[in-house]
Design a protein around this motif. Structure first.
Motif, mmCIF file in Angstrom:
data_model
loop_
_atom_site.group_PDB
_atom_site.id
_atom_site.type_symbol
_atom_site.label_atom_id
_atom_site.label_comp_id
_atom_site.label_asym_id
_atom_site.label_seq_id
_atom_site.Cartn_x
_atom_site.Cartn_y
_atom_site.Cartn_z
ATOM 1 N N MET A 98 0.833 -1.194 0.000
ATOM 2 C CA MET A 98 0.000 0.000 0.000
ATOM 3 C C MET A 98 0.875 1.254 0.000
ATOM 4 N N LEU A 99 2.043 1.177 0.671
ATOM 5 C CA LEU A 99 2.885 2.356 0.831
ATOM 6 C C LEU A 99 4.061 2.351 -0.137
ATOM 7 N N GLY A 100 4.111 1.362 -1.016
ATOM 8 C CA GLY A 100 5.212 1.311 -1.974
ATOM 9 C C GLY A 100 6.551 1.024 -1.314
ATOM 10 N N LEU A 101 6.539 0.189 -0.294
ATOM 11 C CA LEU A 101 7.780 -0.099 0.420
ATOM 12 C C LEU A 101 8.289 -1.507 0.156
ATOM 13 N N THR A 102 7.609 -2.218 -0.735
ATOM 14 C CA THR A 102 7.889 -3.643 -0.862
ATOM 15 C C THR A 102 9.373 -3.941 -1.060
ATOM 16 N N GLU A 103 10.032 -3.143 -1.904
ATOM 17 C CA GLU A 103 11.425 -3.503 -2.191
ATOM 18 C C GLU A 103 12.393 -3.103 -1.086
ATOM 19 N N TYR A 104 11.871 -2.384 -0.094
ATOM 20 C CA TYR A 104 12.783 -1.965 0.978
ATOM 21 C C TYR A 104 12.600 -2.783 2.245
ATOM 22 N N LEU A 105 11.760 -3.825 2.165
ATOM 23 C CA LEU A 105 11.368 -4.525 3.388
ATOM 24 C C LEU A 105 12.544 -5.028 4.204
ATOM 25 N N ASP A 106 13.640 -5.371 3.552
ATOM 26 C CA ASP A 106 14.737 -5.960 4.316
ATOM 27 C C ASP A 106 15.863 -4.982 4.595
#
Ligand SMILES: Nc1ncnc2c1ncn2[C@@H]1O[C@H](COP(=O)(O)OP(=O)(O)O)[C@@H](O)[C@H]1O
Ligand SMILES: [Mg+2]
Lengths: 411, 562, 398
Positions: free
Chosen positions: C121-129
């Motif tokens: 939802m926040l466009g953070l998927t690629e930063y999760l780690d």
């Protein structure tokens, strides 16, 4: 100071500066160098003059080099004999020899093979005894001499030229010395205390020191984290009063506590037991301050966020604050380590040093290296063993030290 | 969908039932407290040492009262009752838990554990290495911006630790220890203690819960106080037991004649202090008069010659006064010797020339190396026949015309005149590096602009040092001087190892107050008097500490010493 | 989702004045409420009382039906975003967002699912780690939001969440937050000191000053009908010009003609349109007295742009002309002492320049004009939009 200057004068100052620094560094390092080299010496080697930094042993060469087989053979020199330069291997320490004394100089001794010399047939009376006169070879010239003694001595072969050999009494020769560290110092000093094997029981003290240090450090870390957190972040009644008392406590020198603590240990029957070195020292006001200071520096919002996330105080402490406090914990651990590892006065008071099972390193060393010390080489091996861990810890944890020495109150 | 949709909870004790159980437990506690009070007061002196007996009695009374209050309050559901109950139960848990460990021999068993550890030192080292490996691997991973990478490395570390642990247990052979614990735990007294520990522990756990707090209507600030004290408690209990309590006890003992062993103890008021500090000055006709010119009980401390008149100064405790004289001389020499080099060196090290960190590290090493080892090394260096000091002086004499080496090696440690000086050398050598680092912290608070301005004004190195560095480091200097003095005043270890032929020798030339105290308390037999010495020493040290606290308050800017 | 109700809430810190004074405010279910006011006015304190991070000294706070005065923060089912984000520095984005769930012992796969949804939802998927320190300011801000939304709380609390971002990102995030709240429908209490944020984001805006609630209203109403001088001065940018003026009412000559109302100040005199009297009927009683005359910068126009009577023209000397492209701000000083309520200049908290002698005014005119410093400018005034306040109480003359 002014670093940015250029020019010959500045360069000169810089050179002087470095020379000064290096000189001081040598003054610091030299005693350690003495300790390390001494720890590898033979005991006889320590009390020779002039002092030396090189551990030596008697030289040997392989037997094959002088055409023999078997064990390596010792090497000697004849410093007093200009006619026998170089190194000589002692190939037979039990050769049959005869001592001849020239008749014109009865003080001199010529050592030759037992079969050497020809009887001239004449006799001479020495000290009331009649002796045969021999014609013997004395460095190329034949002299008249009598045979004062039959003995056994050494057959020396020149190392440089194995075809040359001489016979002489072994104590007329000086053993050749060469670099040779004695590693057995360490095994001996570590070995179980035993006059037979010369074991000094330092191994057991080392174990005890490791145990005590680990437990003290763990204890200090845990109590300091909990206490520091309470002081830093929990608003409770009486907090400032208790904190003031803690602050005041650092003014009390340990000497004042020695006697009552000793009495306390007597009451709970902890005298002469390792526990007396651990439990009373698992609490530290300094560590508590250190942790408190660090926790105060962590933004309150992080903790509030965790509170809102539903975490309990202890969850916050262990999952949020402690991971963030790793540098402070490392500092605390380092100081705790050095304190526990090096402490001496209290062990001296509370541990009966006759019993190596309870002794710690500092105590054992002080007994070994004290006034009635023997086996200096072993004492130094123990000293080196005792010093290495704290120095290593310091080198690895330097960062924390330099940052926190000022506020830690290590002293 | 909030956070509430968790899995089914394990059923818990209903609050009401639990509270009633706790109240009942408190009633049991009241009864037990009374019984133990009676038992303690009736037991003979031989069964229990007096101090323990007194402790048990006071403790029993306290426990009874606390239990009574807790039981009443809990039944009546009073707001404060939870706090009282929690504190009571928690303290009871701590005491009974410690008692249980004591009965099981867990404390004194540490020595036995040492035996096991000694046998299994190798696997132990493997465990340590494994743990370090795990930690370091974690650190390395955390350094990268993309954390939580593959943790195979860590897993391997844990595996190693697990294997080594098994090895450790086998090698250490804990069967003896276990069977001892097994034996002891079946004794009735131990079982009783165990029961108390379990009950109070369970009660603490139950009462601690949030829903119980709601039940009693505990206010938020009360809750804060409870959790604050809970966090502080391990620290606070240890602090009281091993610091505050002993401190008070020490003060008490100093007013007694208190034999180290045996039971001889009698109240003597301030006699111990009087004895320690008494001096007597009397004039005499002869130059070296003996004890007979002094009051009875006094011994000659020193002979004085003032304006042609001979005086004899005597003291009741000559050794203590000598130690005070020694420590004064030591202080005057050793403090500057460990502070001045630090001041100069730190000014150089602060310049950030290349290599400064290396020098800083080197200089620091003596202060971490351990005083016993250091003293042993210096003992060898000071050796009169083959020691390096004499040898180097001799060699220096060959090169430098102004050095005049003695014909024979000087006996540094066994000469009256140089024994204390040798201690000064060792002390300064050990401590200047630490002081250098303290000064370096101070340097960081000197504004760089001052140096730049001086640079522009063309000041030379000496002027900069004299006019900027030294004045700016005033507060640090003060701190360093005081801490070093406090350390010097407690000189003991170096003397213990180095002095010869006996500690404090030769001829008391190196006796220090702490040494005097140690000998009085542990080699002599009067801990009361030794305690008085300790407090006298404390007052002296306190003077220095107090000055430091004052200074720290005044100069909040004191460099790096926050 | 739930309403939040303040009933006579007060907060007094130790040895300080009341940080929040008798606050009554009802935030309805699903509402986007903005608390706004100058720095130090007690907004954060009010918000933190909702969160349970500050004890409530007095009054009753409800979330939904429940009185929460004594409920600890973790049990209130609310989520908060802090100004500095307060991310856990040692945890990855995934762990940060999932921490609340982990604490609540939600199952691992469930945590993962919800964290990934929120990140999506926040466009953070690629930063999760990643760890927070490897993120930009805007990304950190979004992680903080993610941490709030993953829990699906009853109420969102945000304390100046955008003030650490640069201006451009702030505008972007502003609309993102609005949309997010609209989509989730969760009650939102949003604290800011920036009135532009307040006006653009809130369904309703509560203006506070020195711990006291001044007015709660939808943004447009705040702008049009400020409840007092403070709100009038605070809302709007540039701020409303407030000038102490004398009122003169001249009886109309004709029968059904309205009376002529004039204000005069510093040698100027303006005729006020009768429409203004409809909004401020109290002005009629003020003949011959002083009032505070409020005139927004946007209620000026260059004479040539707006047809008004001569008596609605204000001639001022331009001290400074700021060309902003679309508009020009003309700064001038009117020769009357600046107005004050309770002896203190009204806008002092925000504008230290308010202390200068004379009253500063700003006029906003169309950007096509070129105005020189020192030039006399003739400005038409939209007098029907002006405001009038009582100089003693600061109350509007309604
Ligand atoms: N922890 C505190 N202790 C004492 N006073 C505080 C504390 N927090 C805030 N204050 C005071 O309360 C008032 C309101 O603060 P706050 O709510 O933070 O204002 P803001 O509207 O800027 O968020 C201020 O005057 C502030 O100084
Ligand atoms: Mg704020």
């Amino acid at each position: 100071m002014s670093v940015r200057r250029k020019g010959p004068k500045a360069t000169a100052i810089r050179i002087i500066t470095y020379v000064l620094l290096v000189v001081v560094a040598v003054v610091v390092v030299f005693p350690f160098a003495v300790a390390v080299t001494t720890s590898f010496k033979r005991n006889t080697d320590i009390f020779t003059y002039p002092p030396s930094l090189i551990p030596k042993k008697d030289s040997t060469i392989p037997a094959a080099d002088v055409g023999l087989d078997g064990d390596p053979v010792p090497v000697f020199t004849f410093p007093a004999r200009d006619d026998r330069p170089g190194r000589w291997a002692l190939v037979d320490a039990d050769a049959s020899l005869a001592e001849f004394r020239p008749l014109d100089d009865l003080e001199r001794v010529i050592v030759l093979d037992v079969k050497a010399g020809e009887k001239t047939g004449a006799t001479v009376t020495i000290d009331g005894e009649e002796e045969d006169v021999f014609l013997v070879d004395d460095g190329g010239t034949q002299v008249e001499a009598y045979r004062s003694r039959l003995t056994s001595g050494g057959l020396f072969v020149s190392v440089d030229d194995p075809s040359t050999s001489v016979l002489d009494l072994v104590n007329f020769a000086t053993p050749a010395r060469e670099f040779g560290p004695r590693f057995a110092n360490f095994t001996e000093v570590l070995a179980e205390k035993d006059p037979e094997t010369n074991g000094k029981g330092v191994g057991r003290s080392l174990t005890n020191t490791v145990l005590v240090t680990i437990l003290v450090v763990l204890g200090q870390i845990i109590t300091s984290i909990l206490g520091g957190y309470a002081f830093a972040r929990v608003q409770f009644k009486g907090r400032s009063t208790i904190f003031l008392v803690y602050l005041g406590s650092v003014m009390i020198p340990f000497v004042v506590l020695i006697i009552p603590l000793f009495q306390l240990m007597l009451q709970v029957n902890w005298r002469d037991n390792l526990v007396a070195l651990i439990i009373p020292f698992a609490f530290t006001a300094y560590g508590t301050f250190l942790m408190r200071q660090f926790f105060l520096g962590i933004p309150a919002e992080i903790e509030e966020a965790a509170l809102l996330d539903g975490a309990s105080r202890s969850t916050i402490l262990w999952k949020v604050m402690v991971p963030l406090a790793r540098p402070a914990i490392a500092t605390l651990a380092t100081f705790g380590f050095l304190y526990a590892w090096n402490s001496f006065f209290w062990p001296l008071v509370i541990i009966n040093s006759g019993n190596p099972d309870n002794a710690v390193l500092s105590l054992t060393l002080s007994t070994l290296g004290g006034r009635s010390s023997t086996d200096t080489n072993l004492v130094f091996a123990g000293t080196v063993l005792a010093m290495t861990p704290p120095i290593l810890v310091f080198l690895f944890a330097q960062r924390y030290f330099v940052e926190n020495s000022a506020s830690s109150g290590l002293k | 969908m909030g956070l509430r949709d968790r899995g089914p909870r394990t059923p818990r004790v209903a609050v009401d039932t639990g509270v009633q159980l706790v109240a009942a437990w408190h009633l049991v506690g009241v009864a037990a407290g009374i019984v133990s009070m009676l038992l303690a007061s009736r037991s003979g002196d031989d069964a229990l040492p007096a101090v323990i007996k007194l402790f048990v009695q006071v403790f029993s009374i306290a426990v009874t009262v606390a239990h009574l209050a807790a039981a009443y309050g809990t039944f009546r559901r009073m707001r404060r009752a939870r706090t009282v109950s929690l504190v009571t139960n928690y303290l009871l848990f701590v005491v009974s838990g410690s008692a249980l460990l004591h009965q099981l021999g867990a404390f004194t068993g540490i020595g036995k554990f040492g035996t096991g550890l000694n046998k299994a030192f190798l696997p132990f080292m493997v465990i340590v290495v494994g743990l370090l490996w795990v930690l370091v691997a974690g650190q390395l991973l955390a350094k990268k911006p993309l954390a939580a990478g593959p943790n195979g490395l860590r897993r391997a570390g844990w595996g190693l630790v697990a294997l080594a642990s098994v090895w450790f247990v086998i090698a250490a052979d804990p069967s003896g220890m276990l069977s001892m614990i097994g034996d002891r735990i079946t004794q009735p007294l131990t079982l009783g203690t165990l029961a108390v520990a379990l009950c109070s522990g369970a009660a603490t756990r139950f009462m601690w819960q949030r829903r119980v707090a709601v039940h009693f209507g505990t206010s938020a600030s009360e809750e804060q106080t409870l959790s604050g004290l809970a966090f502080l408690s391990p620290n606070l209990i240890g602090f009281s037991f091993f610091f505050a309590g002993p401190l008070l006890f020490s003060l008490v003992v100093s007013f007694f004649e208190w034999k180290t062993t045996g039971t001889g103890r009698s109240f003597v008021g301030i006699d111990n202090y009087v004895r320690a500090l008494s001096l007597d000055l009397s004039s005499s006709d002869v130059a070296n008069a003996g004890n007979e010119v002094l009051k009875p009980g006094y011994q000659v401390l020193m002979h004085l010659d003032w304006f042609g008149q001979n005086w004899v100064l005597g003291a009741r405790d000559v050794e203590f006064w000598i130690s005070l004289r020694n420590i004064t001389i030591f202080l005057v020499l050793a403090v500057p010797a460990s502070v001045l080099p630090a001041l100069v060196l730190s000014s150089i090290l602060a310049s950030r020339l290349p290599g400064m960190k290396v020098f800083r590290a080197i200089y620091f090493i003596p202060s971490v190396a351990g005083v016993i080892g250091v003293a042993i090394i210096w003992g060898q260096l000071f050796q009169s026949t083959v020691g390096w000091i004499n040898y180097l002086i001799l060699r220096a004499g060959e090169i430098l015309p102004f050095v005049d080496p003695p014909a024979e090696g000087h006996p540094w440690l066994s000469s009256n005149s140089t024994a204390l000086l040798s201690m000064v050398v060792v002390f300064a050598w050990m401590n200047f590096g630490f002081n250098t680092v303290l000064y370096l912290a101070g340097h960081q608070s000197i504004p760089k602009e001052l140096y730049e301005a001086a640079d522009i004004d063309g000041a030379n190195v000496w002027q900069v040092f004299r006019r900027i560095t030294v004045p700016q480091l005033r507060n640090t200097t003060f701190y360093v001087l005081i801490t070093t003095s406090i350390l010097a005043l407690q000189l003991f270890d170096i003397v213990w190892i180095l002095s010869t032929p006996e500690p404090g020798g030769p001829n008391n030339a190196t006796t220090t107050p702490v040494l005097a105290l140690y000998e009085e308390a542990f080699q002599g037999n009067d801990q009361g008097y030794a305690s008085a010495l300790a407090w006298v020493l404390f007052l002296i040290i306190f003077g220095f500490t107090f000055a430091q606290f004052r200074q720290q308050k005044d100069g909040a800017t004191s460099g790096g010493v926050s | 989702m739930a309403a939040v109700t303040f009933n006579n809430i007060s907060k007094r810190y130790k040895d300080g004045p009341k940080a929040v004074d008798d606050l009554n405010l009802e935030i309805t279910d699903g509402e986007f409420m903005v608390l706004v006011g100058p720095s130090g006015c007690g907004k954060s304190t009010a918000l933190r009382m909702i969160a349970g991070l500050e004890e409530i000294s007095d009054g009753e706070l409800r979330i939904g039906e429940r009185v929460v005065n004594e409920v600890p923060p973790g049990d209130r089912d609310i989520a908060m975003v802090f100004q500095n984000y307060a991310l856990y520095p040692h945890m990855t984005v995934r762990q940060n967002i999932g921490f609340a769930l982990e604490v609540a012992k939600v199952r691992k796969d469930e945590i993962n699912r919800r964290v990934e949804d929120a990140a999506e939802m926040l466009g953070l998927t690629e930063y999760l780690d990643r760890l927070p320190k490897a993120l930009s300011g805007g990304q950190r801000q979004r992680v903080a939001m993610g941490r709030a939304i993953v829990r699906s709380p009853q109420v969102f609390l945000m304390d100046e969440p955008l003030s650490n971002l640069d201006a451009k990102l702030r505008v972007q995030m502003r609309s993102d937050i609005i949309q997010l709240q609209a989509r989730l429908g969760t009650t939102m209490v949003y604290v800011t000191h920036d009135q532009v944020e307040a006006m653009t984001m809130g369904h309703r805006v509560a203006v506070m000053r020195k711990g006291v609630l001044q007015q709660v209203a939808p943004p447009q109403e705040l702008y049009l009908r400020p409840a007092n001088l403070f709100v009038a001065a605070f809302i709007g940018s540039p701020a409303m010009n407030l000038i102490t003026a004398d009122v003169t009412i001249e009886k109309a000559t004709g029968g059904d003609q309205p009376d002529d109302v004039f204000v005069s100040f510093g040698g100027h005199r303006l005729r006020i349109s009768p429409k203004a009297l409809d909004r401020y009927p109290g002005l009629r009683e003020r003949n011959g007295t002083k009032v505070i005359f409020g005139l927004r910068p946007e209620h000026f126009a260059m004479e040539e742009d707006l047809e008004v009577g001569d008596d609605q023209i204000l001639t001022i000397r331009c001290d400074l002309a700021e060309a902003m492209g679309a508009e020009v701000h003309i700064h001038a000083v009117i020769d009357v002492p600046p107005p004050a309520v309770d002896g203190a200049p009204i806008a002092a908290e925000d504008d230290p320049e308010a202390l200068v002698a004379g009253t500063k005014v700003i006029a906003r005119v169309d950007g096509i004009h070129t105005i020189a410093m020192g030039q006399d400018v003739r400005l038409a005034v939209k007098t029907h939009l002006t405001h009038f306040f009582d100089p003693a109480s600061g109350a509007p003359l309604r």
